[in-house]
Design an enzyme around this catalytic site. Structure first.
Site, PDB file in Angstrom:
ATOM      1  NE  ARG A 161      -3.199   0.194   3.277  1.00 39.67           N
ATOM      2  CZ  ARG A 161      -4.080   0.533   4.004  1.00 39.67           C
ATOM      3  NH1 ARG A 161      -4.374  -0.674   4.674  1.00 39.67           N
ATOM      4  NH2 ARG A 161      -4.004   1.510   4.590  1.00 39.67           N
ATOM      5  NE  ARG A 172      -2.636   4.358   7.420  1.00 40.85           N
ATOM      6  CZ  ARG A 172      -2.113   3.250   7.033  1.00 40.85           C
ATOM      7  NH1 ARG A 172      -0.764   3.077   6.586  1.00 40.85           N
ATOM      8  NH2 ARG A 172      -2.777   1.830   7.416  1.00 40.85           N
TER       9      ARG A 172
HETATM   10  P1  AMP Z   1      -7.324   1.727   6.191  1.00 38.16           P
HETATM   11  O1  AMP Z   1      -7.297   0.618   5.043  1.00 38.16           O
HETATM   12  O2  AMP Z   1      -8.702   1.277   6.993  1.00 38.16           O
HETATM   13  O3  AMP Z   1      -6.295   1.749   7.009  1.00 38.16           O
HETATM   14  O4  AMP Z   1      -7.799   2.880   5.536  1.00 38.16           O
HETATM   15  C1  AMP Z   1      -6.689   3.742   4.686  1.00 38.16           C
HETATM   16  C2  AMP Z   1      -7.110   5.114   4.483  1.00 38.16           C
HETATM   17  O5  AMP Z   1      -8.381   5.231   3.979  1.00 38.16           O
HETATM   18  C3  AMP Z   1      -6.949   6.090   5.913  1.00 38.16           C
HETATM   19  O6  AMP Z   1      -5.745   6.291   6.439  1.00 38.16           O
HETATM   20  C4  AMP Z   1      -7.974   7.103   5.525  1.00 38.16           C
HETATM   21  O7  AMP Z   1      -7.240   8.094   4.645  1.00 38.16           O
HETATM   22  C5  AMP Z   1      -9.171   6.523   4.510  1.00 38.16           C
HETATM   23  N1  AMP Z   1     -10.101   5.886   5.191  1.00 38.16           N
HETATM   24  C6  AMP Z   1     -10.573   4.774   5.486  1.00 38.16           C
HETATM   25  N2  AMP Z   1     -11.619   4.617   6.110  1.00 38.16           N
HETATM   26  C7  AMP Z   1     -12.062   5.694   6.585  1.00 38.16           C
HETATM   27  C8  AMP Z   1     -12.942   6.323   7.457  1.00 38.16           C
HETATM   28  N3  AMP Z   1     -13.989   5.319   8.155  1.00 38.16           N
HETATM   29  N4  AMP Z   1     -13.250   7.495   7.542  1.00 38.16           N
HETATM   30  C9  AMP Z   1     -12.115   8.225   7.037  1.00 38.16           C
HETATM   31  N5  AMP Z   1     -11.265   8.084   6.253  1.00 38.16           N
HETATM   32  C10 AMP Z   1     -10.980   6.541   6.166  1.00 38.16           C
END
Ligand code: AMP
Length: 215
Positions: A161, A172
């Site tokens: 990623r 994050r």
């Molecule tokens: P993740 O795969 O859950 O770590 O998400 C990767 C990125 O997607 C995050 O760092 C945010 O930029 C965005 N993202 C995913 N889910 C959300 C959410 N529920 N609210 C806001 N941004 C999100």
């Protein structure tokens, strides 16, 4: 059964969701996966989300809540939902209540994967997946049995990623501490939060989650 897996990036939400899908036929609803698919497909949502995600910041509450609403609308009512990476703000938690009510569902458990943040950076920056089937791997903790060949499908292309680099990971985590951790009290008031030690082995964490689901 509808559950939320909560925890900072790298806590194991994706890995544990995949196990729950396999063991219990539930469906994983990962807003991160949905957003990455939108970015890849170049949809309007993807175009808006791409740079925000690359910085490790959160995309708008409205975008992610609309994604979840659309997914639940297309799901059979008897299929359980695992919310992975959503909700991430109190506003999203409030939106989820309304969305669940609209689809005749209710939240059964919020499971927090508790982890040591210093170990997370190593966990996240080492992870990669099969470009063909999506199987998850890690440089040191879980490499493919034959280097360069996917255990599951035999694929030889892998990907990382773009937001799994140290600088973005730290952002994050900051977003998690500032905006996501505050939703715990929201659910604690309802008595549906359980904590699991997310630093255990994948199997140990899975067993702890199953024990919670059995009640
Ligand atoms: P993740 O795969 O859950 O770590 O998400 C990767 C990125 O997607 C995050 O760092 C945010 O930029 C965005 N993202 C995913 N889910 C959300 C959410 N529920 N609210 C806001 N941004 C999100």
């Amino acid at each position: 059964m509808n559950i939320i897996l909560l925890g900072p990036p790298g806590a194991g939400k994706g890995t544990q969701s995949a196990g729950l899908v396999e063991r219990h036929g539930m469906r994983q609803l990962s807003t991160g996966d949905m957003l990455r698919a939108a970015v890849k497909a170049g949809t309007p949502v993807g175009l808006r989300a791409k740079e925000v995600m690359e910085r490790g910041e959160l995309v708008s509450d409205e975008i992610v809540s609309d994604l979840i609403d659309a997914e639940l609308a297309a799901m059979a009512p008897e299929t359980g939902a695992i919310f992975d990476g959503y909700p991430r703000t109190v506003a999203q938690a409030e939106a989820l209540d309304a969305i669940l009510a609209k689809h005749g569902r209710k939240l059964d458990h919020v499971i927090e994967l508790a982890v040591d943040e210093d170990a997370l950076v190593a966990r996240i920056t080492g992870r990669f997946s099969c470009a063909n089937c999506g199987a998850l791997y890690h440089d040191t903790a879980h490499p493919p049995a034959t280097p360069g060949v996917c255990d599951v499908c035999g694929g030889t292309e892998f990907k990382r990623r773009p937001d799994d680099n140290e600088e973005t990971v730290r952002m994050r985590m900051q977003e998690y501490r500032a905006k996501t951790a505050p939703i715990l009290p929201f659910y604690e008031a309802r008595g549906i939060v359980s904590r699991v030690d997310g630093m255990g082995s994948i199997e140990a964490v899975a067993q702890a989650i199953d024990a919670i689901l059995r009640g």
